[in-house]
Design a protein around this motif. Sequence first.
Motif, mmCIF file in Angstrom:
data_model
loop_
_atom_site.group_PDB
_atom_site.id
_atom_site.type_symbol
_atom_site.label_atom_id
_atom_site.label_comp_id
_atom_site.label_asym_id
_atom_site.label_seq_id
_atom_site.Cartn_x
_atom_site.Cartn_y
_atom_site.Cartn_z
ATOM 1 N N PHE A 26 0.790 -1.233 0.000
ATOM 2 C CA PHE A 26 0.000 0.000 0.000
ATOM 3 C C PHE A 26 0.821 1.280 0.000
ATOM 4 C CE2 PHE A 26 -2.887 -3.166 1.832
ATOM 5 C CZ PHE A 26 -3.896 -3.072 0.886
ATOM 6 N N GLY A 27 2.129 1.172 0.063
ATOM 7 C CA GLY A 27 2.980 2.354 0.016
ATOM 8 C C GLY A 27 3.457 2.783 1.386
ATOM 9 N N ALA A 28 4.702 3.213 1.415
ATOM 10 C CA ALA A 28 5.333 3.587 2.679
ATOM 11 C C ALA A 28 4.654 4.767 3.355
ATOM 12 C CB ALA A 28 6.817 3.894 2.453
ATOM 13 N N LEU A 79 -10.873 -3.403 0.619
ATOM 14 C CA LEU A 79 -10.324 -2.128 0.177
ATOM 15 C C LEU A 79 -10.721 -1.895 -1.273
ATOM 16 C CD1 LEU A 79 -6.760 -2.784 1.573
ATOM 17 C CD2 LEU A 79 -8.523 -1.377 2.634
ATOM 18 N N SER A 80 -11.176 -0.693 -1.574
ATOM 19 C CA SER A 80 -11.530 -0.339 -2.945
ATOM 20 C C SER A 80 -10.386 0.425 -3.589
ATOM 21 C CB SER A 80 -12.778 0.545 -2.962
ATOM 22 O OG SER A 80 -13.886 -0.178 -2.509
ATOM 23 N N VAL A 81 -10.153 0.142 -4.868
ATOM 24 C CA VAL A 81 -9.144 0.865 -5.633
ATOM 25 C C VAL A 81 -9.823 1.518 -6.830
ATOM 26 C CG1 VAL A 81 -7.220 -0.567 -4.855
ATOM 27 C CG2 VAL A 81 -8.487 -1.218 -6.910
ATOM 28 N N ALA A 82 -9.119 2.447 -7.477
ATOM 29 C CA ALA A 82 -9.733 3.270 -8.524
ATOM 30 C C ALA A 82 -9.837 2.580 -9.873
ATOM 31 C CB ALA A 82 -8.952 4.577 -8.672
ATOM 32 N N ASP A 85 -6.604 -2.091 -13.226
ATOM 33 C CA ASP A 85 -5.161 -2.322 -13.197
ATOM 34 C C ASP A 85 -4.598 -2.205 -11.783
ATOM 35 O OD1 ASP A 85 -5.119 -2.800 -15.913
ATOM 36 O OD2 ASP A 85 -4.393 -0.791 -16.435
ATOM 37 N N GLU A 86 -5.116 -1.258 -10.995
ATOM 38 C CA GLU A 86 -4.665 -1.131 -9.603
ATOM 39 C C GLU A 86 -5.030 -2.379 -8.804
ATOM 40 O OE1 GLU A 86 -6.242 2.453 -7.931
ATOM 41 O OE2 GLU A 86 -4.726 3.705 -8.884
ATOM 42 N N ALA A 87 -6.211 -2.936 -9.045
ATOM 43 C CA ALA A 87 -6.609 -4.153 -8.332
ATOM 44 C C ALA A 87 -5.632 -5.285 -8.618
ATOM 45 C CB ALA A 87 -8.033 -4.561 -8.726
ATOM 46 N N TYR A 88 -5.326 -5.489 -9.900
ATOM 47 C CA TYR A 88 -4.368 -6.532 -10.252
ATOM 48 C C TYR A 88 -2.968 -6.197 -9.738
ATOM 49 C CZ TYR A 88 -7.757 -8.987 -13.135
ATOM 50 O OH TYR A 88 -8.851 -9.690 -13.570
ATOM 51 N N GLY A 89 -2.624 -4.913 -9.714
ATOM 52 C CA GLY A 89 -1.330 -4.489 -9.195
ATOM 53 C C GLY A 89 -1.176 -4.791 -7.709
ATOM 54 N N VAL A 90 -2.239 -4.564 -6.944
ATOM 55 C CA VAL A 90 -2.204 -4.873 -5.511
ATOM 56 C C VAL A 90 -2.020 -6.374 -5.315
ATOM 57 C CG1 VAL A 90 -3.579 -4.934 -3.388
ATOM 58 C CG2 VAL A 90 -3.513 -2.858 -4.757
ATOM 59 N N LEU A 91 -2.725 -7.186 -6.088
ATOM 60 C CA LEU A 91 -2.570 -8.642 -5.986
ATOM 61 C C LEU A 91 -1.139 -9.071 -6.285
ATOM 62 C CD1 LEU A 91 -5.796 -9.986 -7.695
ATOM 63 C CD2 LEU A 91 -5.233 -9.994 -5.270
ATOM 64 N N LYS A 92 -0.563 -8.483 -7.320
ATOM 65 C CA LYS A 92 0.811 -8.824 -7.698
ATOM 66 C C LYS A 92 1.785 -8.420 -6.595
ATOM 67 C CE LYS A 92 4.166 -8.335 -11.409
ATOM 68 N NZ LYS A 92 4.446 -7.758 -12.719
ATOM 69 N N LEU A 93 1.626 -7.212 -6.066
ATOM 70 C CA LEU A 93 2.495 -6.768 -4.974
ATOM 71 C C LEU A 93 2.366 -7.679 -3.759
ATOM 72 C CD1 LEU A 93 2.065 -2.898 -5.088
ATOM 73 C CD2 LEU A 93 4.210 -4.154 -5.332
ATOM 74 N N VAL A 126 -9.783 -6.994 -2.456
ATOM 75 C CA VAL A 126 -9.533 -5.794 -3.253
ATOM 76 C C VAL A 126 -10.682 -5.670 -4.236
ATOM 77 C CG1 VAL A 126 -7.946 -4.634 -4.820
ATOM 78 C CG2 VAL A 126 -7.048 -6.127 -3.012
ATOM 79 N N ILE A 127 -11.336 -4.515 -4.214
ATOM 80 C CA ILE A 127 -12.517 -4.288 -5.047
ATOM 81 C C ILE A 127 -12.257 -3.127 -6.001
ATOM 82 C CG2 ILE A 127 -14.925 -3.534 -5.028
ATOM 83 C CD1 ILE A 127 -15.149 -4.801 -2.254
ATOM 84 N N TRP A 128 -12.647 -3.316 -7.244
ATOM 85 C CA TRP A 128 -12.699 -2.231 -8.209
ATOM 86 C C TRP A 128 -14.135 -2.132 -8.694
ATOM 87 C CZ3 TRP A 128 -13.618 -3.140 -13.620
ATOM 88 C CH2 TRP A 128 -13.721 -1.957 -14.358
ATOM 89 N N ARG A 129 -14.697 -0.937 -8.596
ATOM 90 C CA ARG A 129 -16.061 -0.701 -9.071
ATOM 91 C C ARG A 129 -15.987 0.124 -10.356
ATOM 92 N NH1 ARG A 129 -19.885 -2.342 -5.649
ATOM 93 N NH2 ARG A 129 -19.322 -2.588 -3.468
ATOM 94 N N ASP A 130 -16.533 -0.428 -11.409
ATOM 95 C CA ASP A 130 -16.565 0.242 -12.700
ATOM 96 C C ASP A 130 -17.599 1.370 -12.647
ATOM 97 O OD1 ASP A 130 -16.744 1.043 -15.345
ATOM 98 O OD2 ASP A 130 -16.705 -1.005 -16.132
ATOM 99 N N ALA A 131 -17.158 2.580 -12.798
ATOM 100 C CA ALA A 131 -18.054 3.743 -12.721
ATOM 101 C C ALA A 131 -19.129 3.714 -13.810
ATOM 102 C CB ALA A 131 -17.246 5.036 -12.810
ATOM 103 N N ARG A 132 -18.868 2.967 -14.884
ATOM 104 C CA ARG A 132 -19.841 2.892 -15.986
ATOM 105 C C ARG A 132 -20.958 1.890 -15.702
ATOM 106 N NH1 ARG A 132 -15.513 1.257 -20.221
ATOM 107 N NH2 ARG A 132 -15.106 0.000 -18.393
ATOM 108 N N ALA A 133 -20.740 1.028 -14.737
ATOM 109 C CA ALA A 133 -21.727 -0.025 -14.457
ATOM 110 C C ALA A 133 -22.902 0.536 -13.674
ATOM 111 C CB ALA A 133 -21.071 -1.147 -13.658
ATOM 112 N N ARG A 134 -24.048 0.002 -13.958
ATOM 113 C CA ARG A 134 -25.259 0.373 -13.204
ATOM 114 C C ARG A 134 -25.554 -0.743 -12.227
ATOM 115 N NH1 ARG A 134 -29.397 3.678 -16.773
ATOM 116 N NH2 ARG A 134 -27.911 4.678 -18.140
ATOM 117 N N VAL A 135 -25.656 -0.378 -10.979
ATOM 118 C CA VAL A 135 -25.916 -1.395 -9.946
ATOM 119 C C VAL A 135 -27.215 -1.084 -9.257
ATOM 120 C CG1 VAL A 135 -25.044 -2.475 -7.876
ATOM 121 C CG2 VAL A 135 -23.462 -1.702 -9.626
#
Length: 135
Positions: A26-28, A79-82, A85-93, A126-135
């Motif tokens: 998550f960063g120093a 935790l939600s990410v923007a 790619d950030e979601a997959y990046g967190v998993l990789k880290l 880790v959750i990413w919510r697509d702003a284009r999706a209608r829920v």
Amino acid sequence: MQVLQAAFSFPVADANRACKFYRAVFGADCCEQDADVVTLALPGVQIFFIQTEEFNHLLKPAGIEAQFTPGLNAALLSLSVATRDEAYGVLKLAANTGGNPCGQAVPYPWGLAAYFTDPDGHIVEVIWRDARARV
């Protein structure tokens, strides 16, 4: 009643290891360590990873002791990410710094959810919510 701050505390076997892991993932800037306590300061919440002995010392006035078995935790840190790619990046880290991915990332109509465990077995979503999706 107005809640001024939310915080969660989790016992860990090794505070140094927890600090290195969460700094890498998550960063120093959002992770600090003071002896046996690691503080992860995220937007709107603080999460404390406290070495098991200190965790139980803090609970002593309440007359209880936490039973800590790595990998058998009933809590889920979400935790939600923007971005996707950030979601997959967190998993990789997480995987590259001692965490363990759990299954595959799950696509949903609203975005994506993926899971890993930290070195102490705490489950992180880790959750990413697509702003284009209608829920």
